[in-house]
Structures are given as C-alpha cells and as structure tokens.
Design a protein around this motif. Structure first.
Motif, PDB file in Angstrom:
ATOM      1  N   GLU A  17     -47.012  22.708  19.021  1.00 27.41           N
ATOM      2  CA  GLU A  17     -46.234  22.537  20.249  1.00 27.41           C
ATOM      3  C   GLU A  17     -46.772  23.419  21.363  1.00 27.41           C
ATOM      4  O   GLU A  17     -46.828  23.003  22.532  1.00 27.41           O
ATOM      5  CB  GLU A  17     -44.771  22.862  19.962  1.00 27.41           C
ATOM      6  CG  GLU A  17     -43.854  22.677  21.177  1.00 27.41           C
ATOM      7  CD  GLU A  17     -42.401  22.898  20.836  1.00 27.41           C
ATOM      8  OE1 GLU A  17     -41.593  23.085  21.768  1.00 27.41           O
ATOM      9  OE2 GLU A  17     -42.076  22.901  19.637  1.00 27.41           O
ATOM     10  N   VAL A  18     -47.179  24.634  21.032  1.00 29.16           N
ATOM     11  CA  VAL A  18     -47.737  25.525  22.045  1.00 29.16           C
ATOM     12  C   VAL A  18     -49.047  24.961  22.589  1.00 29.16           C
ATOM     13  O   VAL A  18     -49.296  24.973  23.806  1.00 29.16           O
ATOM     14  CB  VAL A  18     -47.946  26.933  21.461  1.00 29.16           C
ATOM     15  CG1 VAL A  18     -48.609  27.844  22.483  1.00 29.16           C
ATOM     16  CG2 VAL A  18     -46.618  27.522  21.002  1.00 29.16           C
ATOM     17  N   GLU A  19     -49.896  24.455  21.701  1.00 25.61           N
ATOM     18  CA  GLU A  19     -51.167  23.868  22.143  1.00 25.61           C
ATOM     19  C   GLU A  19     -50.926  22.619  22.981  1.00 25.61           C
ATOM     20  O   GLU A  19     -51.632  22.380  23.970  1.00 25.61           O
ATOM     21  CB  GLU A  19     -52.022  23.543  20.929  1.00 25.61           C
ATOM     22  CG  GLU A  19     -52.514  24.770  20.175  1.00 25.61           C
ATOM     23  CD  GLU A  19     -53.227  24.410  18.888  1.00 25.61           C
ATOM     24  OE1 GLU A  19     -54.009  25.230  18.397  1.00 25.61           O
ATOM     25  OE2 GLU A  19     -52.990  23.297  18.360  1.00 25.61           O
ATOM     26  N   GLN A  20     -49.943  21.810  22.594  1.00 25.93           N
ATOM     27  CA  GLN A  20     -49.624  20.626  23.387  1.00 25.93           C
ATOM     28  C   GLN A  20     -49.141  21.024  24.783  1.00 25.93           C
ATOM     29  O   GLN A  20     -49.494  20.375  25.777  1.00 25.93           O
ATOM     30  CB  GLN A  20     -48.552  19.802  22.681  1.00 25.93           C
ATOM     31  CG  GLN A  20     -49.011  19.136  21.403  1.00 25.93           C
ATOM     32  CD  GLN A  20     -47.898  18.375  20.730  1.00 25.93           C
ATOM     33  OE1 GLN A  20     -47.037  17.810  21.392  1.00 25.93           O
ATOM     34  NE2 GLN A  20     -47.889  18.349  19.409  1.00 25.93           N
ATOM     35  N   ARG A  21     -48.345  22.081  24.847  1.00 24.54           N
ATOM     36  CA  ARG A  21     -47.880  22.537  26.157  1.00 24.54           C
ATOM     37  C   ARG A  21     -49.050  23.018  27.007  1.00 24.54           C
ATOM     38  O   ARG A  21     -49.112  22.739  28.214  1.00 24.54           O
ATOM     39  CB  ARG A  21     -46.842  23.636  25.971  1.00 24.54           C
ATOM     40  CG  ARG A  21     -46.267  24.149  27.283  1.00 24.54           C
ATOM     41  CD  ARG A  21     -44.989  24.937  27.096  1.00 24.54           C
ATOM     42  NE  ARG A  21     -45.164  26.056  26.187  1.00 24.54           N
ATOM     43  CZ  ARG A  21     -44.600  26.143  24.981  1.00 24.54           C
ATOM     44  NH1 ARG A  21     -43.829  25.164  24.532  1.00 24.54           N
ATOM     45  NH2 ARG A  21     -44.792  27.201  24.210  1.00 24.54           N
ATOM     46  N   ASP A  22     -49.983  23.736  26.399  1.00 22.80           N
ATOM     47  CA  ASP A  22     -51.165  24.181  27.141  1.00 22.80           C
ATOM     48  C   ASP A  22     -52.006  22.999  27.601  1.00 22.80           C
ATOM     49  O   ASP A  22     -52.518  22.981  28.738  1.00 22.80           O
ATOM     50  CB  ASP A  22     -52.001  25.120  26.273  1.00 22.80           C
ATOM     51  CG  ASP A  22     -51.278  26.429  25.976  1.00 22.80           C
ATOM     52  OD1 ASP A  22     -50.343  26.767  26.722  1.00 22.80           O
ATOM     53  OD2 ASP A  22     -51.647  27.093  24.985  1.00 22.80           O
ATOM     54  N   LEU A  23     -52.148  22.000  26.729  1.00 22.33           N
ATOM     55  CA  LEU A  23     -52.893  20.802  27.105  1.00 22.33           C
ATOM     56  C   LEU A  23     -52.226  20.086  28.269  1.00 22.33           C
ATOM     57  O   LEU A  23     -52.884  19.658  29.223  1.00 22.33           O
ATOM     58  CB  LEU A  23     -53.008  19.862  25.902  1.00 22.33           C
ATOM     59  CG  LEU A  23     -53.961  20.271  24.779  1.00 22.33           C
ATOM     60  CD1 LEU A  23     -53.790  19.360  23.584  1.00 22.33           C
ATOM     61  CD2 LEU A  23     -55.400  20.235  25.250  1.00 22.33           C
ATOM     62  N   LEU A  24     -50.903  19.956  28.195  1.00 25.79           N
ATOM     63  CA  LEU A  24     -50.188  19.252  29.259  1.00 25.79           C
ATOM     64  C   LEU A  24     -50.312  19.991  30.583  1.00 25.79           C
ATOM     65  O   LEU A  24     -50.546  19.374  31.633  1.00 25.79           O
ATOM     66  CB  LEU A  24     -48.721  19.096  28.876  1.00 25.79           C
ATOM     67  CG  LEU A  24     -47.859  18.271  29.840  1.00 25.79           C
ATOM     68  CD1 LEU A  24     -46.912  17.366  29.064  1.00 25.79           C
ATOM     69  CD2 LEU A  24     -47.052  19.162  30.775  1.00 25.79           C
ATOM     70  N   LYS A  79     -68.739  18.715  22.218  1.00 27.47           N
ATOM     71  CA  LYS A  79     -67.773  19.091  21.172  1.00 27.47           C
ATOM     72  C   LYS A  79     -68.423  19.996  20.133  1.00 27.47           C
ATOM     73  O   LYS A  79     -67.807  20.980  19.669  1.00 27.47           O
ATOM     74  CB  LYS A  79     -67.232  17.830  20.503  1.00 27.47           C
ATOM     75  CG  LYS A  79     -66.348  18.074  19.284  1.00 27.47           C
ATOM     76  CD  LYS A  79     -65.099  18.852  19.638  1.00 27.47           C
ATOM     77  CE  LYS A  79     -64.223  19.068  18.422  1.00 27.47           C
ATOM     78  NZ  LYS A  79     -63.009  19.866  18.729  1.00 27.47           N
ATOM     79  N   SER A  80     -69.662  19.708  19.747  1.00 25.23           N
ATOM     80  CA  SER A  80     -70.345  20.547  18.757  1.00 25.23           C
ATOM     81  C   SER A  80     -70.619  21.945  19.281  1.00 25.23           C
ATOM     82  O   SER A  80     -70.795  22.883  18.492  1.00 25.23           O
ATOM     83  CB  SER A  80     -71.661  19.884  18.332  1.00 25.23           C
ATOM     84  OG  SER A  80     -72.577  19.829  19.415  1.00 25.23           O
ATOM     85  N   VAL A  84     -54.817  17.571  15.585  1.00 23.27           N
ATOM     86  CA  VAL A  84     -53.365  17.672  15.641  1.00 23.27           C
ATOM     87  C   VAL A  84     -53.007  19.036  16.201  1.00 23.27           C
ATOM     88  O   VAL A  84     -53.335  20.073  15.613  1.00 23.27           O
ATOM     89  CB  VAL A  84     -52.744  17.466  14.248  1.00 23.27           C
ATOM     90  CG1 VAL A  84     -51.232  17.609  14.310  1.00 23.27           C
ATOM     91  CG2 VAL A  84     -53.142  16.100  13.684  1.00 23.27           C
ATOM     92  N   ALA A  85     -52.362  19.068  17.349  1.00 21.56           N
ATOM     93  CA  ALA A  85     -52.065  20.320  18.040  1.00 21.56           C
ATOM     94  C   ALA A  85     -50.619  20.725  17.787  1.00 21.56           C
ATOM     95  O   ALA A  85     -49.740  19.885  17.600  1.00 21.56           O
ATOM     96  CB  ALA A  85     -52.313  20.168  19.545  1.00 21.56           C
ATOM     97  N   GLY A 113     -61.906  20.191  22.918  1.00 23.83           N
ATOM     98  CA  GLY A 113     -60.880  21.211  23.026  1.00 23.83           C
ATOM     99  C   GLY A 113     -60.544  21.491  24.472  1.00 23.83           C
ATOM    100  O   GLY A 113     -61.165  20.973  25.410  1.00 23.83           O
ATOM    101  N   LEU A 114     -59.542  22.315  24.676  1.00 19.33           N
ATOM    102  CA  LEU A 114     -59.061  22.569  26.028  1.00 19.33           C
ATOM    103  C   LEU A 114     -60.138  23.216  26.899  1.00 19.33           C
ATOM    104  O   LEU A 114     -60.290  22.866  28.071  1.00 19.33           O
ATOM    105  CB  LEU A 114     -57.824  23.471  25.961  1.00 19.33           C
ATOM    106  CG  LEU A 114     -57.140  23.778  27.287  1.00 19.33           C
ATOM    107  CD1 LEU A 114     -56.721  22.488  27.973  1.00 19.33           C
ATOM    108  CD2 LEU A 114     -55.936  24.675  27.059  1.00 19.33           C
ATOM    109  N   GLY A 115     -60.899  24.154  26.339  1.00 18.70           N
ATOM    110  CA  GLY A 115     -61.925  24.824  27.139  1.00 18.70           C
ATOM    111  C   GLY A 115     -63.002  23.879  27.615  1.00 18.70           C
ATOM    112  O   GLY A 115     -63.386  23.894  28.792  1.00 18.70           O
TER     113      GLY A 115
END
Length: 640
Positions: free
Chosen positions: A281-288, A184-185, A278-279, A227-229
């Motif tokens: 809506e767009v970030e949540q969609r990418d995560l999903l 994470k760091s 806290v993501a 994060g997503l990456g």
C-alpha cells in the motif's frame, strides 16, 4: 563445454569440462566457478592483475617454508614458524581434497559482481570463446561486467565491452520496448550502470522513439515493469521534449504505467500486467503520487488523459490515503475536464470514517469550485478579445458550463436519496453553479423532488430552503404540470409555478399575435412573386387563396384574443388567492393539519387543489434535460 552441478557443502559449483584440471576458483555470491587462468587473463585485465599478484606471493612463501625446514635460527620466532608449518599442513590437506596433483588453485572472490553468478558465467564463456547471445535483458549486465573485469579493447581486441556497446547502440536503443527492458535490468546494476550512461541513454531513447510518427504504441504496457526511480527518469526525459507528439506519448506512457502498476485503479480496469511487481500500500501510494506529479500542467486534449482516468486516480487516492497535496492537484486537474465526465465517474464513495454520506459530496463540490474558477479565468481572457465573437456563436466555455450543469443535476438526483445528506450540503452544491449553467431547471427540480421524498421529516424552513434552489421561471410545461400536482412541495411554491406558467403562456401568445401580422404580408408577397408569370387565371386563384387565409387568420386571432382575456381573469383570480394565503395562512403557516399523515401539508392546500381541479396522484419527477429544448421551443416558441 561446461556443466553445472551442486556441491553438498559449498552451495553451487560450476566446473569447466575441458579435460584439463582447473587452476583458479572464483567465488561470486554463493556460486563457485572452477576455471583456468590463461583464457580469463587473456580477456580480463583485472583478473590478469589479481592472478599475477598471487603468483608473485607464492615463491616467497615457498622460500619461507624452506628456511624453516633447514633448521634456521630458533629463538623468539620459533612459535611463529611452528604456526606457519601447521597452517601449511592444513593447507596441504585441503589441497589434496581439491586436487590430486598437490598444486592448490588460485582463489578470487567477487562479492559485489554486477549481475550476479549468471552474468559472470556468460562473461567466463566469452573468455573461453563460446558465443554469447546478447538480449535486451542481459546487455546491460554484460556491459557492466565487462567494465568491472576491465574487458576492454586496450587489453584485447574485439572484447566484451565493445561487443555489448555495439549491441546496445545498434539494436536495443532503436526500439523503445527493448530500451525499457534494458532500463529495467539496470535497477540491479546501480551505480555502475548510471556511471556508464546506460540509464540516461535508455531513458532518452524511450522518449525519442515514443514521439516518432512511425513508432508503435503497443510497447507502452511494458513500462509497468519499471520501478519508480526508472519511471521518473523516463518521464523526465519525455518532459524535456516540447513537441506535441512527445506530449501525447508522455500521456500515453503515463496512463499505461498507472494502469499496470496501481491495482484497482477503476471499476473497469481489472486487468493488470503479469510482469508488474506486486506493490504494498505504501509503494502504491508513492506510485500514485509520482503519477500525479507527472501529469501535464496544461488542460490537454482529453484524448489520452481522460476525465474517466483522472477521477479514477482521485478515487484511488482516497482509498490509499494519498497526501493532501496530491489529492488537491488531482481535483484541480479533474476540474479541467469536468464537462467530459460521466455520472459514474464523479460518484466517489466516502472512504473516511468521519463521513456520514455514502458518496463524497464535498470532493465533488471542490471540483466544481475549481471548474468555476477555471472558467472565470477563461471568460476574462475571452472578454479581452471578444470583438470578433458574435452572440450567435456559443462560446466553448458556455457549452462546457451547460454540460457541467447537467452533470451536477444528475449527481444531485443520485445522491438525493441518501438519508444522511444534510439539506445545506444539497443546497450548496445545487446553488454552486451560476444561472446560465442551466437552460431549464427540470433536472434540479427532479433532484429536489427525490430529496423531499427521501427526507419526509424536514422542517418547514428546511423544505422551503431546498425547494428554493429551483427557479420556477425556468421549468418546462412537463415539469410545471408535475409541480402543480406535487403534494410534497409547499403550497407557496405550487402557486408560484402556476403563476409563472400562466405568465409565460401569456407572453408566448402575445408574441404570436405580434408576429402574425408582420409575417403574413411577406408570405403573400412571396406567393404573388412566384405566381406572377402564370397569367390572369393564376392571379385570380392566388387572390382567392389569400382572402381565404386572411379570413382564417382573423378567426384565429379572435380565438386567441378571447383566450388571452380568459387567462387575464385567471391570473387576477390567482393573485387574489395568493394575497389571501399570504394574509391569512401566513399567520398560521407551519401548523400541522390534523388530518394529514406527516403534517407537512396544511389543510388549505388540499382544499385549494380541490377547488382548482388538481386531483392527480403525485409521482417523483422524471423530466430530463434532453426533452426540454424540443418541448419548450415547439410549444412556446421563445428562448429561455
């Protein structure tokens, strides 16, 4: 050793309180560090090189000032010399404000220092000999800072780079939870952390340690901080490992990450980790969509990635308006575990403005279609190697099909009360399953009864179509009794129910008559064999018992024979009644009775029920599948 105090005009300033005046100022982002050059030059090759370059420039500037004061050639360069003198005067005034000894400190700016001012402060303390406590959070920034400042073993022994590497290898990478924190760091240290291999080593350490038999799974929730990456890097490292334990660990990490990063994943998953960002809506969609892409391709055991979790993802995908490809992949994946789903899992609300129904019936129908396609492929594979499978042992696919049949019937009963549910949608879902998916049709009959009650304005054609999804030959005695008294059913359907009920009863009685003569001598022979050693008295008692049992059996057979004759007469009477209805009522079928409230029942139906004694009140059918097998087997003694 050192203290931090705030300046009024230059943001934050960090002064070293060793008692000696500082001779070098470092600008790191919005922080100024007033330090001494010799401790830092001893540990950092980069600082040593930069300060040496500045020292080489200072004597040349001093000679230039001296030539100007001696009154050298004043010509075309006079204006330039005057500007230099004015700049030197301004510089001298600034020097007096900063230091009282007349010597201006060196200045070095690090606009892109990895880790920011906090990491530079720790590196500076290390240069002064202060002990630095390494943690999973700061080891990666300190390793990158050591690389940036060139604090390697080639410049000084036991330097910062070697210390950070040792802690990373010996402590952090041995524990997946610490490796997750270090990973994470690294999100703020790219691309330097990637070039040093820290990201790859942390991801592989997480994948390797997570599949270990002795590893604790309590750290899985820590993945939510990634994060997503970085999450994709971990999943890629886990996917490269092919052992079964790694696959299960990957699924566990997947579920933990999804629950921690996607708010509102299901009705019962209200808890969310405080450390998770806290993501939007767009970030949540990418995560999903990333979670969906990481789902294992095979069916799996269902212990970790459960049907409940998959349908929760599918429901969230509808809320977040995920891509069609992601929703299709989820529907196909959920279909593989459809037999393990509960009714509340498949009750997916309609989030589209174009949908009229409360629940998304089309989505469930697509999932059922994918399930049938999967079962068809499994059935073809089993058919090719079915030589060793006997008919007495049920195939797993057959058991799954029955479970799905019960689930679909329960779903139909739940959505049947929706006034906006069209008859063709109801019938399509009810008829989507093959005949062998339902041992008995009590469940679908109950759904039909609820649908007819909630839709009283159906036309005769629509009513016949809805009732036609029920196979009257597969109703239990309880369902037949209810159907015979159900005024919402068309008269023809009621007659069919009564006819098949009598026909099944006749077959059951005939089967009993055929089985009794064959079974009685065998039982008598068994009793005779058991009592053979009891002497003459026992033999005479056994003979008397057999004679009594035979007499009782003859009486029962006579009674059954008379009952069969009575049923045959009733069947003949019913056939004649059906012919009369088909001949006379067919010409006027569909006409409404003047005395009926809704016009859905012809007057002949009421008279027919009165002649046959059907005077019970009608209720919604509440026959459940769990009562079917026992009642059917015990009362009829035959298979469906």
């Amino acid at each position: 050793m050192a203290s931090v105090r705030h300046g009024s005009s230059r943001g934050q300033a960090w002064f070293c309180t060793t008692g000696l005046p500082s001779d070098v100022v470092f600008e790191v982002h919005d922080m100024s560090f007033h330090l001494h050059k010799f401790p830092l030059m001893a540990k950092s090759r980069k600082i040593h090189r930069m300060l040496t370059e500045q020292e080489e420039q200072r004597p040349a500037r001093g000679r230039r000032r001296k030539r100007s004061s001696d009154g050298g050639d004043v010509g075309d360069d006079g204006a330039a010399e005057t500007e230099i003198e004015e700049a030197e005067e301004e510089e001298s005034e600034e020097q007096q404000r900063v230091k009282g000894d007349g010597q201006q400190p060196y200045s070095i700016v690090f606009p892109d220092f990895p880790g920011g001012p906090g990491t530079f402060e720790a590196a500076a303390k290390f240069c002064y000999g202060v002990r630095v406590d390494f943690t999973a959070w700061n080891v990666a920034p300190l390793r990158c800072a050591a690389e940036y400042l060139e604090m390697t073993e080639e410049h000084a022994e036991d330097n910062l780079a070697a210390r950070a590497e040792a802690f990373l290898e010996q402590t952090v990478l041995r524990h997946p939870g610490d490796a997750t924190k270090a990973l994470k760091s690294c999100e703020e240290l790219l691309p330097l952390a990637e070039e040093l291999g820290i990201v790859l080593r942390c991801a592989e350490a997480i994948a390797a340690r997570s599949s270990s038999a002795t590893a604790s799974r309590s750290w899985f929730d820590d993945l939510a901080v990634l994060g997503l990456g970085m999450y994709k890097r971990v999943m890629a490292a886990m996917a490269s490992r092919v052992d079964a334990r790694a696959t299960e660990a990957r699924e566990s990490c997947l579920v933990s990450y999804a629950r921690g990063t996607i708010p509102g994943l299901s009705r019962s998953m209200r808890r969310r980790l405080a450390s998770a960002p806290v993501a939007s809506e767009v970030e949540q969609r990418d995560l999903l969509e990333a979670v969906v892409a990481s789902l294992p391709p095979d069916k799996g055991s269902g212990r970790v990635v459960t049907a409940k979790f998959l349908f929760a993802l599918l429901r969230t995908a509808h809320i977040l308006r995920a891509s069609g490809a992601a929703r299709t992949a989820l529907e196909r994946k959920a279909a593989t575990l459809l037999e393990h789903a509960a009714l509340e899992d498949v009750l997916i609300p309609s989030y589209s403005g174009a949908a009229e129904t409360l629940y998304d019936v089309d989505c469930v129908q697509r999932v059922v279609r994918y399930f049938l396609a999967e079962e068809e492929e499994v059935g073809e594979g089993e058919a090719s190697s079915s030589a060793a499978i006997t008919e007495e042992v049920p195939r797993p696919s057959a058991v799954a099909m029955v479970q799905v049949g019960k689930l679909v019937d329960s779903y139909l009963a739940e959505v049947a009360s929706d006034a906006n549910l069209k008859p063709h949608k109801f019938c399509e879902l009810a008829l989507a399953l093959p005949d062998h998916a339902r041992i008995y049709d009590d469940g679908v009959y109950r759904a039909v009864d609820i649908y007819l009650k909630a839709h009283p304005r159906l036309t005769a054609e629509e009513r016949d179509r809805v009732v036609g999804v029920v196979d009257c030959r597969k109703l239990t005695v309880e369902a037949c009794t209810h159907a015979a008294q159900n005024e919402r059913l068309p008269l023809r359907a009621v007659l069919q129910v009564l006819f098949f009920e009598q026909l099944q009863l006749r077959r059951a009685i005939a089967g009993t008559l055929l089985a009794a003569p064959a079974g009685q001598p065998q039982q008598a022979r068994r009793q005779q064999h058991q009592r053979a050693g009891s002497g003459g008295e026992a033999w005479r008692g056994a003979a008397t018992t057999v004679a009594q049992e035979s007499q009782v059996l003859r009486l029962d057979m006579d009674s059954v024979a008379s009952r069969v004759q009575e049923l045959e007469r009733e069947c003949s009477s019913m056939r004649r009644a059906i012919k009369k209805i088909d001949g006379g009522g067919g010409r006027s079928g569909g006409s409404r009775s003047p005395g009926s409230a809704d016009g859905s029942r012809p007057a002949a139906a009421t008279g027919w029920r009165a002649r046959h004694g059907c005077k019970f009140s009608t209720q919604v059918c509440d026959s459940h599948a769990r009562n079917v097998v026992a009642s059917r087997a015990s009362r009829m003694g035959m298979s469906p």
